[in-house]
Design a protein around this motif. Structure first.
Motif, PDB file in Angstrom:
ATOM      1  N   VAL A 291     -47.729  33.123  19.216  1.00  0.00           N
ATOM      2  CA  VAL A 291     -46.777  32.208  18.829  1.00  0.00           C
ATOM      3  C   VAL A 291     -46.538  31.599  20.251  1.00  0.00           C
ATOM      4  O   VAL A 291     -46.321  30.278  20.267  1.00  0.00           O
ATOM      5  CB  VAL A 291     -45.390  32.846  18.013  1.00  0.00           C
ATOM      6  CG1 VAL A 291     -44.412  31.851  18.203  1.00  0.00           C
ATOM      7  CG2 VAL A 291     -45.859  33.353  16.919  1.00  0.00           C
ATOM      8  N   LEU A 292     -46.300  32.148  21.205  1.00  0.00           N
ATOM      9  CA  LEU A 292     -45.774  31.500  22.756  1.00  0.00           C
ATOM     10  C   LEU A 292     -47.064  30.478  23.032  1.00  0.00           C
ATOM     11  O   LEU A 292     -46.927  29.498  23.328  1.00  0.00           O
ATOM     12  CB  LEU A 292     -45.890  32.858  23.525  1.00  0.00           C
ATOM     13  CG  LEU A 292     -44.519  33.490  23.499  1.00  0.00           C
ATOM     14  CD1 LEU A 292     -44.287  34.690  24.374  1.00  0.00           C
ATOM     15  CD2 LEU A 292     -43.196  32.521  23.822  1.00  0.00           C
ATOM     16  N   ARG A 293     -48.541  31.040  22.692  1.00  0.00           N
ATOM     17  CA  ARG A 293     -49.555  30.309  23.155  1.00  0.00           C
ATOM     18  C   ARG A 293     -49.333  29.075  22.329  1.00  0.00           C
ATOM     19  O   ARG A 293     -49.699  27.761  22.916  1.00  0.00           O
ATOM     20  CB  ARG A 293     -50.633  30.877  22.706  1.00  0.00           C
ATOM     21  CG  ARG A 293     -51.913  30.154  23.045  1.00  0.00           C
ATOM     22  CD  ARG A 293     -53.354  30.986  22.966  1.00  0.00           C
ATOM     23  NE  ARG A 293     -53.651  31.567  23.912  1.00  0.00           N
ATOM     24  CZ  ARG A 293     -53.697  33.345  23.922  1.00  0.00           C
ATOM     25  NH1 ARG A 293     -53.429  33.647  22.904  1.00  0.00           N
ATOM     26  NH2 ARG A 293     -53.908  33.870  25.083  1.00  0.00           N
ATOM     27  N   ARG A 294     -49.067  29.033  21.032  1.00  0.00           N
ATOM     28  CA  ARG A 294     -48.999  27.970  20.121  1.00  0.00           C
ATOM     29  C   ARG A 294     -47.983  26.866  20.466  1.00  0.00           C
ATOM     30  O   ARG A 294     -47.963  25.645  20.544  1.00  0.00           O
ATOM     31  CB  ARG A 294     -49.102  28.327  18.583  1.00  0.00           C
ATOM     32  CG  ARG A 294     -50.493  28.420  18.182  1.00  0.00           C
ATOM     33  CD  ARG A 294     -50.151  28.431  16.405  1.00  0.00           C
ATOM     34  NE  ARG A 294     -49.195  29.281  16.001  1.00  0.00           N
ATOM     35  CZ  ARG A 294     -49.263  30.522  15.628  1.00  0.00           C
ATOM     36  NH1 ARG A 294     -50.447  31.060  15.950  1.00  0.00           N
ATOM     37  NH2 ARG A 294     -48.388  31.156  15.047  1.00  0.00           N
TER      38      ARG A 294
ATOM     39  N   ALA B  51     -40.089  27.428  24.883  1.00  0.00           N
ATOM     40  CA  ALA B  51     -38.924  26.732  24.638  1.00  0.00           C
ATOM     41  C   ALA B  51     -38.629  26.518  22.989  1.00  0.00           C
ATOM     42  O   ALA B  51     -37.642  26.671  22.570  1.00  0.00           O
ATOM     43  CB  ALA B  51     -38.989  25.295  25.174  1.00  0.00           C
ATOM     44  N   LYS B  52     -40.083  26.400  22.320  1.00  0.00           N
ATOM     45  CA  LYS B  52     -39.939  26.477  20.973  1.00  0.00           C
ATOM     46  C   LYS B  52     -40.213  27.482  20.033  1.00  0.00           C
ATOM     47  O   LYS B  52     -39.855  27.653  18.977  1.00  0.00           O
ATOM     48  CB  LYS B  52     -40.650  25.166  20.465  1.00  0.00           C
ATOM     49  CG  LYS B  52     -40.336  23.811  21.132  1.00  0.00           C
ATOM     50  CD  LYS B  52     -41.276  22.921  20.680  1.00  0.00           C
ATOM     51  CE  LYS B  52     -40.979  21.735  21.172  1.00  0.00           C
ATOM     52  NZ  LYS B  52     -41.919  20.322  20.712  1.00  0.00           N
ATOM     53  N   ALA B  53     -40.794  28.455  20.605  1.00  0.00           N
ATOM     54  CA  ALA B  53     -41.188  29.773  19.890  1.00  0.00           C
ATOM     55  C   ALA B  53     -39.937  30.701  19.503  1.00  0.00           C
ATOM     56  O   ALA B  53     -38.980  30.742  20.455  1.00  0.00           O
ATOM     57  CB  ALA B  53     -42.016  30.484  20.823  1.00  0.00           C
ATOM     58  N   THR B  54     -39.815  31.012  18.309  1.00  0.00           N
ATOM     59  CA  THR B  54     -38.694  31.529  17.822  1.00  0.00           C
ATOM     60  C   THR B  54     -38.940  33.104  17.199  1.00  0.00           C
ATOM     61  O   THR B  54     -40.348  33.288  16.755  1.00  0.00           O
ATOM     62  CB  THR B  54     -38.023  30.915  16.758  1.00  0.00           C
ATOM     63  OG1 THR B  54     -38.754  30.888  15.520  1.00  0.00           O
ATOM     64  CG2 THR B  54     -37.380  29.687  17.344  1.00  0.00           C
TER      65      THR B  54
ATOM     66  N   LYS C 230     -33.767  38.511  20.546  1.00  0.00           N
ATOM     67  CA  LYS C 230     -34.917  37.598  21.349  1.00  0.00           C
ATOM     68  C   LYS C 230     -35.267  37.922  22.587  1.00  0.00           C
ATOM     69  O   LYS C 230     -36.515  37.817  22.951  1.00  0.00           O
ATOM     70  CB  LYS C 230     -34.304  36.217  20.892  1.00  0.00           C
ATOM     71  CG  LYS C 230     -35.473  35.142  21.335  1.00  0.00           C
ATOM     72  CD  LYS C 230     -35.016  33.739  21.000  1.00  0.00           C
ATOM     73  CE  LYS C 230     -36.086  32.699  21.687  1.00  0.00           C
ATOM     74  NZ  LYS C 230     -35.559  31.248  21.457  1.00  0.00           N
ATOM     75  N   ALA C 231     -34.153  38.285  23.296  1.00  0.00           N
ATOM     76  CA  ALA C 231     -34.381  38.516  24.706  1.00  0.00           C
ATOM     77  C   ALA C 231     -34.972  39.672  25.085  1.00  0.00           C
ATOM     78  O   ALA C 231     -35.939  39.970  26.042  1.00  0.00           O
ATOM     79  CB  ALA C 231     -33.006  38.728  25.420  1.00  0.00           C
ATOM     80  N   ALA C 232     -34.787  40.803  24.260  1.00  0.00           N
ATOM     81  CA  ALA C 232     -35.500  42.040  24.488  1.00  0.00           C
ATOM     82  C   ALA C 232     -36.928  41.816  23.901  1.00  0.00           C
ATOM     83  O   ALA C 232     -37.765  42.685  24.678  1.00  0.00           O
ATOM     84  CB  ALA C 232     -34.832  43.004  23.277  1.00  0.00           C
ATOM     85  N   LEU C 233     -37.252  41.184  23.034  1.00  0.00           N
ATOM     86  CA  LEU C 233     -38.697  40.619  22.601  1.00  0.00           C
ATOM     87  C   LEU C 233     -39.417  40.106  23.835  1.00  0.00           C
ATOM     88  O   LEU C 233     -40.542  40.501  24.133  1.00  0.00           O
ATOM     89  CB  LEU C 233     -38.716  39.961  21.361  1.00  0.00           C
ATOM     90  CG  LEU C 233     -40.211  39.439  20.759  1.00  0.00           C
ATOM     91  CD1 LEU C 233     -40.900  40.595  20.657  1.00  0.00           C
ATOM     92  CD2 LEU C 233     -39.768  38.591  19.818  1.00  0.00           C
ATOM     93  N   ARG C 234     -38.662  39.193  24.520  1.00  0.00           N
ATOM     94  CA  ARG C 234     -39.440  38.372  25.421  1.00  0.00           C
ATOM     95  C   ARG C 234     -39.568  39.236  26.539  1.00  0.00           C
ATOM     96  O   ARG C 234     -40.607  39.259  27.302  1.00  0.00           O
ATOM     97  CB  ARG C 234     -38.270  37.149  25.787  1.00  0.00           C
ATOM     98  CG  ARG C 234     -38.546  36.071  24.761  1.00  0.00           C
ATOM     99  CD  ARG C 234     -37.865  34.874  25.001  1.00  0.00           C
ATOM    100  NE  ARG C 234     -38.195  33.810  24.235  1.00  0.00           N
ATOM    101  CZ  ARG C 234     -38.339  32.559  24.620  1.00  0.00           C
ATOM    102  NH1 ARG C 234     -37.987  32.155  25.970  1.00  0.00           N
ATOM    103  NH2 ARG C 234     -38.561  31.618  23.602  1.00  0.00           N
TER     104      ARG C 234
ATOM    105  N   VAL D 255     -42.680  30.936  33.160  1.00  0.00           N
ATOM    106  CA  VAL D 255     -41.232  30.628  32.377  1.00  0.00           C
ATOM    107  C   VAL D 255     -40.577  31.863  31.942  1.00  0.00           C
ATOM    108  O   VAL D 255     -39.600  32.267  32.486  1.00  0.00           O
ATOM    109  CB  VAL D 255     -41.326  29.530  31.529  1.00  0.00           C
ATOM    110  CG1 VAL D 255     -39.979  29.572  30.781  1.00  0.00           C
ATOM    111  CG2 VAL D 255     -41.984  28.267  31.993  1.00  0.00           C
ATOM    112  N   LEU D 256     -41.273  32.800  31.273  1.00  0.00           N
ATOM    113  CA  LEU D 256     -40.657  34.014  30.595  1.00  0.00           C
ATOM    114  C   LEU D 256     -40.127  34.855  31.622  1.00  0.00           C
ATOM    115  O   LEU D 256     -39.180  35.575  31.695  1.00  0.00           O
ATOM    116  CB  LEU D 256     -41.569  34.643  29.622  1.00  0.00           C
ATOM    117  CG  LEU D 256     -41.690  33.980  28.316  1.00  0.00           C
ATOM    118  CD1 LEU D 256     -42.651  34.794  27.450  1.00  0.00           C
ATOM    119  CD2 LEU D 256     -40.303  33.574  27.465  1.00  0.00           C
ATOM    120  N   ALA D 257     -41.005  35.137  32.692  1.00  0.00           N
ATOM    121  CA  ALA D 257     -40.795  35.986  33.756  1.00  0.00           C
ATOM    122  C   ALA D 257     -39.497  35.650  34.572  1.00  0.00           C
ATOM    123  O   ALA D 257     -38.726  36.343  35.020  1.00  0.00           O
ATOM    124  CB  ALA D 257     -42.058  36.173  34.749  1.00  0.00           C
TER     125      ALA D 257
END
Length: 200
Positions: free
Chosen positions: A20-23, A27-30, A52-56, A113-115
Motif C-alpha cells: 500500500v505504501l509503495r502504491r 501521505a495517502k496510505a491509510t 496507525k502510528a504503531a503500524l508504521r 519519510v516513515l523513519a
C-alpha cells in the motif's frame, strides 16, 4: 483470496502495508487501504496494531531488520579476522543501503519519510543500538586478538558508526551513486582501520 480475521497475522498485515505504501506513498496510505488490500475490516488490522502510528513503526522496524540480519552473520563469523569482519560489515552496510535506494527509490523514499516520522518511537533508536552493538563486538574481538589497540570498544564503535554516517544515513542517499562514492568510502574505511590499529 481475501484474508479472514482467523488467518490474519501481523506479518501479512506488514506485507500488505508495504505494498500500500509503495502504491500510495506515506501521505495517502491509510489503515483502511491496508484492510481493503487484505479483504478485512480496518478493525481487524487494529487488533494487531492499535494505532496507525504503531503500524508504521512496525513497518519501519521490519524494513530496518532486513539489513540487520545480513550484518549479524558477518559479526558472528569467527572464521574472519576482526579487521576483515569490520571491513566486510561496513562495506555490506553501505551496499545494503545503496541497493535499497537504487533498486526501489519510491519505496526507499517512503521508508525515509516513515523513519523520520517515527524517530520518537523505538524502532530507529533500537536499530542504531543494534548496529553499534555489533560494531562493539567486532572491535572487542579485535582488541582481544591484538589487532586493535583501543581502551573502550563501545566508544570506538559509536565513533566508527558516526564517522561512516555519510555511507549509511538516508540523509546522504543522493550522494551514494556519485562516481567518487566508492573511493571516498574506501578512504574513510582505511583511515578508521588505521586508527583502531594504533589506538588513535
Amino acid at each position: 483470496m481475501a484474508a479472514t480475521t482467523e488467518t490474519l497475522t501481523a506479518a501479512r498485515i506488514l506485507e500488505a502495508t508495504e505494498e500500500v505504501l509503495r502504491r500510495h506513498g506515506p501521505a495517502k496510505a491509510t489503515v483502511v487501504d491496508v484492510a481493503r488490500a487484505l479483504g478485512v475490516s480496518h478493525g481487524s488490522v487494529y487488533r494487531h496494531f492499535r494505532t496507525k502510528a504503531a503500524l508504521r513503526e512496525a513497518v519501519v522496524k521490519r524494513w530496518l531488520d532486513r539489513t540487520l540480519e545480513e550484518l549479524t552473520a558477518i559479526t558472528s563469523d569467527e572464521g574472519r579476522t576482526p579487521e576483515t569482519r569490520l571491513r566486510d560489515w561496513l562495506t555490506r552496510l553501505f551496499a545494503a543501503k545503496r541497493d535499497k535506494a537504487a533498486d526501489d527509490p519510491e519505496l526507499f523514499a517512503t521508508y525515509f519519510v516513515l523513519a523520520k516520522e517515527t524517530q520518537a518511537g523505538p524502532a530507529v533508536g533500537e536499530h542504531i543500538d543494534d548496529l553499534t552493538g555489533q560494531l562493539t563486538r567486532i572491535i572487542e574481538a579485535g582488541v582481544e586478538s591484538g589487532a586493535f589497540a583501543v581502551s573502550d570498544p563501545a566508544v570506538e564503535a559509536r565513533a566508527v558508526f558516526q564517522a561512516t554516517g555519510r555511507f549509511h544515513d538516508p540523509d546522504y542517499a543522493g550522494e551514494w551513486l556519485r562516481p567518487e562514492a566508492d573511493a571516498d568510502f574506501r578512504a574513510v574505511l582505511e583511515l578508521l582501520v588505521r586508527g583502531l590499529r594504533s589506538g588513535c
